[in-house]
Design a protein around this motif. Structure first.
Motif, PDB file in Angstrom:
ATOM      1  N   SER A   7       0.815  -1.220   0.000  1.00 53.10           N
ATOM      2  CA  SER A   7       0.000   0.000   0.000  1.00 53.10           C
ATOM      3  C   SER A   7       0.848   1.270   0.000  1.00 53.10           C
ATOM      4  CB  SER A   7      -0.951   0.007   1.198  1.00 53.10           C
ATOM      5  OG  SER A   7      -0.224   0.074   2.407  1.00 53.10           O
ATOM      6  N   SER A  20     -10.345   2.888  -6.414  1.00 54.61           N
ATOM      7  CA  SER A  20     -10.281   2.436  -5.026  1.00 54.61           C
ATOM      8  C   SER A  20      -9.015   1.653  -4.684  1.00 54.61           C
ATOM      9  CB  SER A  20     -11.511   1.572  -4.705  1.00 54.61           C
ATOM     10  OG  SER A  20     -11.554   0.461  -5.579  1.00 54.61           O
ATOM     11  N   SER A  21      -7.989   1.711  -5.526  1.00 55.56           N
ATOM     12  CA  SER A  21      -6.729   1.018  -5.229  1.00 55.56           C
ATOM     13  C   SER A  21      -6.003   1.777  -4.122  1.00 55.56           C
ATOM     14  CB  SER A  21      -5.848   0.959  -6.478  1.00 55.56           C
ATOM     15  OG  SER A  21      -6.486   0.229  -7.501  1.00 55.56           O
ATOM     16  N   MET A  22      -5.810   1.130  -2.980  1.00 53.11           N
ATOM     17  CA  MET A  22      -5.281   1.813  -1.803  1.00 53.11           C
ATOM     18  C   MET A  22      -3.891   2.399  -2.038  1.00 53.11           C
ATOM     19  SD  MET A  22      -6.038   3.109   0.990  1.00 53.11           S
ATOM     20  CE  MET A  22      -7.672   2.454   1.039  1.00 53.11           C
ATOM     21  N   ASN A  23      -3.029   1.704  -2.758  1.00 53.92           N
ATOM     22  CA  ASN A  23      -1.688   2.247  -2.972  1.00 53.92           C
ATOM     23  C   ASN A  23      -1.726   3.501  -3.850  1.00 53.92           C
ATOM     24  OD1 ASN A  23      -2.255   0.841  -5.346  1.00 53.92           O
ATOM     25  ND2 ASN A  23      -0.353  -0.341  -5.330  1.00 53.92           N
ATOM     26  N   ILE A  51      -4.420   5.582  -3.965  1.00 55.53           N
ATOM     27  CA  ILE A  51      -5.054   6.581  -3.096  1.00 55.53           C
ATOM     28  C   ILE A  51      -4.038   7.163  -2.120  1.00 55.53           C
ATOM     29  CG2 ILE A  51      -6.731   6.849  -1.213  1.00 55.53           C
ATOM     30  CD1 ILE A  51      -8.492   4.793  -2.821  1.00 55.53           C
ATOM     31  N   ASN A  52      -3.219   6.322  -1.512  1.00 58.71           N
ATOM     32  CA  ASN A  52      -2.197   6.812  -0.572  1.00 58.71           C
ATOM     33  C   ASN A  52      -1.244   7.791  -1.244  1.00 58.71           C
ATOM     34  OD1 ASN A  52      -3.279   5.268   1.483  1.00 58.71           O
ATOM     35  ND2 ASN A  52      -1.795   3.608   1.266  1.00 58.71           N
ATOM     36  N   GLU A  86     -13.011   6.474  -4.358  1.00 59.09           N
ATOM     37  CA  GLU A  86     -12.431   7.517  -3.508  1.00 59.09           C
ATOM     38  C   GLU A  86     -11.742   8.622  -4.301  1.00 59.09           C
ATOM     39  OE1 GLU A  86     -10.440   6.531   0.189  1.00 59.09           O
ATOM     40  OE2 GLU A  86     -11.191   4.477  -0.004  1.00 59.09           O
TER      41      GLU A  86
END
Length: 188
Positions: free
Chosen positions: A96, A121-124, A126-127, A149
């Motif tokens: 992530s 919505s891919s968390m890495n 988004i981060n 998101e």
């Protein structure tokens, strides 16, 4: 088999028509952001997973080289290309964090970041977009479905209105090519 081939093309054309009707002004906004960033001596960073990683690399190559028109090389980096960086960050910090750490190291205020995710919505991804905002970078999303998101964290989120990953990815590369064409035109 012929009917299946025809159906794939018909679905592609439907996605194209819907995308241009819905996303035209967002594509224009994203293009203007990229052009302004480049003209101000800044760079474009691109990232995503799987097919979106390939799209990030493809678009970066078009910006650095050229899309159709001869012009000087322009600064773009796909954060998906260095296997040593990706594997060390994944191992040491978790998957992530693989793009976030690169953004922290490479981005400067005024740079433009393009995160690509078919669902937003891919968390890495988004981060990385979150930290980019904190670093005073401009963020663009290429997403699909309902935008996920990306809708709340991107300055511009180009949402391909489809649930079909293949159609979303096809539109993402077409959108990327369109942005590259407009960048080329700005440097004629």
């Amino acid at each position: 088999m012929q009917s299946k081939i025809k159906n794939e093309f018909e679905e592609h054309f439907k996605a194209c028509k819907k995308t241009i009707e819905i996303c035209n002004s967002d594509i224009e906004s994203a293009s203007n952001i990229c052009i302004t960033s480049l003209k101000n001596g800044k760079k474009i960073l691109l990232f995503g997973n799987g097919g979106s990683a390939a799209d990030a690399q493809h678009i970066a190559a078009e910006i650095i080289g050229r899309y159709k028109t001869e012009r000087k090389g322009l600064p773009a980096i796909a954060l998906t290309t260095d296997s040593s960086i990706l594997t060390s960050l994944g191992n040491d910090f978790g998957y992530s964090e693989i793009f976030k750490r690169q953004v922290e190291a490479l981005a400067l205020p005024g740079d433009t970041l393009i995160g690509i995710s078919t669902g937003g919505s891919s968390m890495n991804v988004i981060n990385a977009l979150d930290v980019a905002k904190d670093m005073q970078c401009t963020t663009i999303g290429l997403s699909g479905k309902d935008g996920g998101e990306f809708n709340t964290i991107c300055d511009v989120n180009i949402v391909v209105q489809s649930q079909d990953t293949a159609r979303i990815q096809e539109m993402h590369i077409l959108i990327g090519h369109t942005i590259c064409h407009l960048i080329d035109e700005a440097y004629i």
